[in-house]
Design a protein around this motif. Structure first.
Motif, PDB file in Angstrom:
ATOM      1  N   ALA A  76      27.412  35.556  25.084  1.00 36.33           N
ATOM      2  CA  ALA A  76      28.436  36.520  24.678  1.00 36.33           C
ATOM      3  C   ALA A  76      29.818  36.064  25.130  1.00 36.33           C
ATOM      4  N   ALA A  77      29.904  35.543  26.353  1.00 34.71           N
ATOM      5  CA  ALA A  77      31.188  35.066  26.866  1.00 34.71           C
ATOM      6  C   ALA A  77      31.657  33.825  26.133  1.00 34.71           C
ATOM      7  N   GLU A  78      30.727  32.923  25.844  1.00 37.35           N
ATOM      8  CA  GLU A  78      31.107  31.646  25.232  1.00 37.35           C
ATOM      9  C   GLU A  78      31.465  31.796  23.761  1.00 37.35           C
ATOM     10  N   ARG A  79      30.636  32.497  22.998  1.00 37.00           N
ATOM     11  CA  ARG A  79      30.821  32.526  21.551  1.00 37.00           C
ATOM     12  C   ARG A  79      31.797  33.581  21.082  1.00 37.00           C
ATOM     13  N   PHE A  80      31.973  34.664  21.861  1.00 37.88           N
ATOM     14  CA  PHE A  80      32.841  35.748  21.418  1.00 37.88           C
ATOM     15  C   PHE A  80      34.042  35.964  22.329  1.00 37.88           C
ATOM     16  N   GLY A  81      34.207  35.068  23.311  1.00 41.42           N
ATOM     17  CA  GLY A  81      35.359  35.196  24.194  1.00 41.42           C
ATOM     18  C   GLY A  81      35.342  36.474  25.007  1.00 41.42           C
ATOM     19  N   ALA A  82      34.170  37.029  25.254  1.00 38.30           N
ATOM     20  CA  ALA A  82      34.071  38.289  25.990  1.00 38.30           C
ATOM     21  C   ALA A  82      34.263  38.052  27.488  1.00 38.30           C
ATOM     22  N   ARG A  83      34.881  39.023  28.162  1.00 40.18           N
ATOM     23  CA  ARG A  83      34.920  39.041  29.617  1.00 40.18           C
ATOM     24  C   ARG A  83      33.732  39.872  30.087  1.00 40.18           C
ATOM     25  N   VAL A  84      32.904  39.274  30.936  1.00 41.24           N
ATOM     26  CA  VAL A  84      31.633  39.890  31.310  1.00 41.24           C
ATOM     27  C   VAL A  84      31.516  39.952  32.826  1.00 41.24           C
ATOM     28  N   GLY A  85      31.125  41.132  33.319  1.00 43.49           N
ATOM     29  CA  GLY A  85      30.831  41.300  34.737  1.00 43.49           C
ATOM     30  C   GLY A  85      29.336  41.406  34.954  1.00 43.49           C
ATOM     31  N   LEU A  86      28.863  40.868  36.086  1.00 43.18           N
ATOM     32  CA  LEU A  86      27.432  40.847  36.400  1.00 43.18           C
ATOM     33  C   LEU A  86      27.170  41.586  37.702  1.00 43.18           C
ATOM     34  N   SER A  87      26.129  42.404  37.701  1.00 39.85           N
ATOM     35  CA  SER A  87      25.760  43.144  38.915  1.00 39.85           C
ATOM     36  C   SER A  87      24.854  42.306  39.799  1.00 39.85           C
ATOM     37  N   ASP A  88      24.614  42.797  41.007  1.00 42.99           N
ATOM     38  CA  ASP A  88      23.554  42.245  41.840  1.00 42.99           C
ATOM     39  C   ASP A  88      22.209  42.676  41.259  1.00 42.99           C
ATOM     40  N   PRO A  89      21.114  41.971  41.567  1.00 40.03           N
ATOM     41  CA  PRO A  89      19.795  42.411  41.101  1.00 40.03           C
ATOM     42  C   PRO A  89      19.512  43.850  41.551  1.00 40.03           C
ATOM     43  N   ALA A  90      18.904  44.618  40.654  1.00 38.19           N
ATOM     44  CA  ALA A  90      18.664  46.038  40.955  1.00 38.19           C
ATOM     45  C   ALA A  90      17.403  46.492  40.238  1.00 38.19           C
TER      46      ALA A  90
END
Length: 507
Positions: free
Chosen positions: A367-381
């Protein structure tokens, strides 16, 4: 493309026995098959201002006779430069036979030269070519009508879209591919025609067109292959791209492609209603997951898409703009189908929420690479902590500098680093009395207070840090209390002043 009528060429005219045309020796064979757009006659020394490219010129040669005669070499060079496809010399009007110097000049320029006998009127040659042009135009129109009829019938088959594309490929006698809004090649006819490098290059060009978001038709070449691209859908809401392994199409060819585009667009619009319903269901299940009770979501997801990703999971959150992208949603739908049990996603007002197994970041990275999206990732939950994981992903996205940011990378910067510009305004107001006093009276109250708080409120340690006597530190702190009208013995006061100094850049 099928066209039963012969293309109007010089070879076709030479084959007409009734015209009795004779090609002079040395004329290039390949030039005989160039299309002839029209036939014109002129004895001007320089007729090029009145000629167009692809034209066949007839002359009786009066410009080559008498005083001031035109040079054959210069004459033929001008015709070749204008794009004339051939020269016909009418004999027995000015002279018998073709002038040798004219024949030599035509051989030099690679221009076909033919003899038109006296008993063949120039108008007969022009009429024969005009009839060929009309026959070809009729054949092309007939082909276009038959092709559109065949395509319309193909659209009535169970797989109407696939049958329509297959019929278009057959009618154009070339490769046709359909890319969806995510830039994925979903159909092609015939299959496996493109080699891997060509397919990658075409895929990259289609992705660029889709990111641009505007309706457009374009042509490009990938190596020796020409391609025509045509977007499907409305500007800003593109549904896909039709790719044809062909260069510029004529009017009839474009008409046939337009019919396919209309049918493909209709098919995509019909699918869009189902996509909206699936998206609404996903969003509803996401809301259920965020309540901490995943039972309903597990049951429905298992029946519709497959099982939810196994815990522990990582939650990814895109920016809001990417969350509105139909192309990204379609790509995730495709990946969820391919990777059953490894991806669940749903749309919120703040972006798309992706739930993936911990450590499996293929979908967020794409998603970040192909659509230029800014993406945040959580810790495992676990699913019981999904709401908190979404908040972690939001913080990581908003505070991250790159396209993909993990919560762990920003959590180490501390709580104060998350304070907004409002906190800076409040901190400046809190310390304003001390700052003003230092400026007016040339004191060091702010520096002393900062050193005292950083040294755990030890007068001795502060004095050593500042290089002054501890009584000086006591005196300055007492003055700071009076200026601030605050009791420095209070822990709450100390904590608030320490936070204010940190927000304003204190070390």
């Amino acid at each position: 493309m099928d066209a039963t009528a012969d293309v109007p060429t010089l070879r076709a005219l030479l084959s007409r026995a009734d015209l009795r045309l004779t090609l002079t020796p040395g004329s290039p064979e390949e030039a005989l098959d160039r299309p002839v757009r029209w036939v014109h006659s002129s004895d001007l020394a320089d007729p090029t201002p009145f000629l167009s490219e692809g034209l066949l010129l007839l002359t009786t040669g009066t410009q080559f006779a008498g005083a001031g005669a035109t040079s054959s070499a210069e004459y033929v060079a001008r015709l070749a430069g204008r794009g004339v496809t051939g020269l016909g010399f009418g004999t027995e009007v000015v002279r018998d036979g073709v002038p040798p110097d004219l024949a030599a000049a035509c051989r030099e320029e690679g221009m076909p030269l033919f003899e038109v006998p006296y008993r063949t009127p120039f108008i007969a040659v022009a009429r024969a070519n005009a009839e060929a042009i009309a026959a070809q135009a009729y054949a092309r129109r007939s082909w276009a009508l038959a092709a559109q009829r065949a395509i319309a019938l193909a659209a009535l088959r169970p797989d109407g879209l696939g049958a329509t594309l297959a019929e278009l490929a057959r009618q154009l006698d070339t490769w046709v591919g359909l890319f969806d809004a995510a830039g994925e090649l979903v159909r092609e006819h015939p299959s496996r025609v493109l080699d891997e490098p060509d397919e990658r290059a075409l895929h990259a060009e289609v992705s660029t067109v889709l990111r641009r978001g505007a309706r457009a038709a374009s042509s490009l070449r990938i190596g020796p292959r020409p391609f025509t691209l045509q977007t499907l859908g409305r500007g800003g809401h593109l549904r896909g791209v039709l790719a044809i392994n062909a260069g510029e199409l004529d009017q009839e060819g474009r008409g046939v492609v337009t019919a396919v585009i209309a049918m493909a667009g209709l098919a995509f619009e019909q699918q869009q209603g189902l996509s909206r319903a699936r998206g609404a269901l996903r969003s509803g299940l996401l809301e259920s997951l965020l309540t901490g009770d995943p039972a309903l979501a597990r049951r429905i997801s298992r029946d519709v898409w497959g099982p939810l990703p196994a815990a522990p999971v990582t939650v990814a959150l895109t920016d809001a703009a990417a969350g509105r992208s139909e192309g990204l949603a379609e790509l995730l739908e495709l990946r969820a189908e391919e990777q059953r049990g490894s991806l669940f996603f749903g749309r919120t007002d703040d972006g798309l929420v992706l739930v993936v197994p911990a450590g499996d970041l293929r979908a967020p990275e794409e998603a970040a690479e192909r659509f230029g999206a800014r993406v945040g990732l959580s810790d495992p939950a676990g699913y019981d902590g999904l709401a908190a994981a979404v908040e972690q992903a939001r913080i990581a996205r908003d505070r991250g500098a790159g396209p993909l940011t993990a919560f762990g990378d920003v959590a180490g910067s501390g709580v104060l680093s998350a304070l907004t510009s409002e906190a800076q305004v409040l901190a400046a107001a809190e310390l304003a009395p001390l700052t003003a006093h230092d400026e007016q009276e040339k004191t060091d109250l702010v520096a002393t207070l900062r050193a005292w708080l950083d040294n755990d409120c030890s007068h001795e340690a502060t004095a050593r840090a500042l290089g002054v006597h501890r009584h000086t530190v006591r005196t300055r702190l007492a003055l700071a209390e009076r200026v601030l009208a605050r009791d420095l013995r209070s822990f709450a006061t100390r904590a608030e002043l320490w936070a204010a100094l940190r927000v304003l850049g204190g070390s």
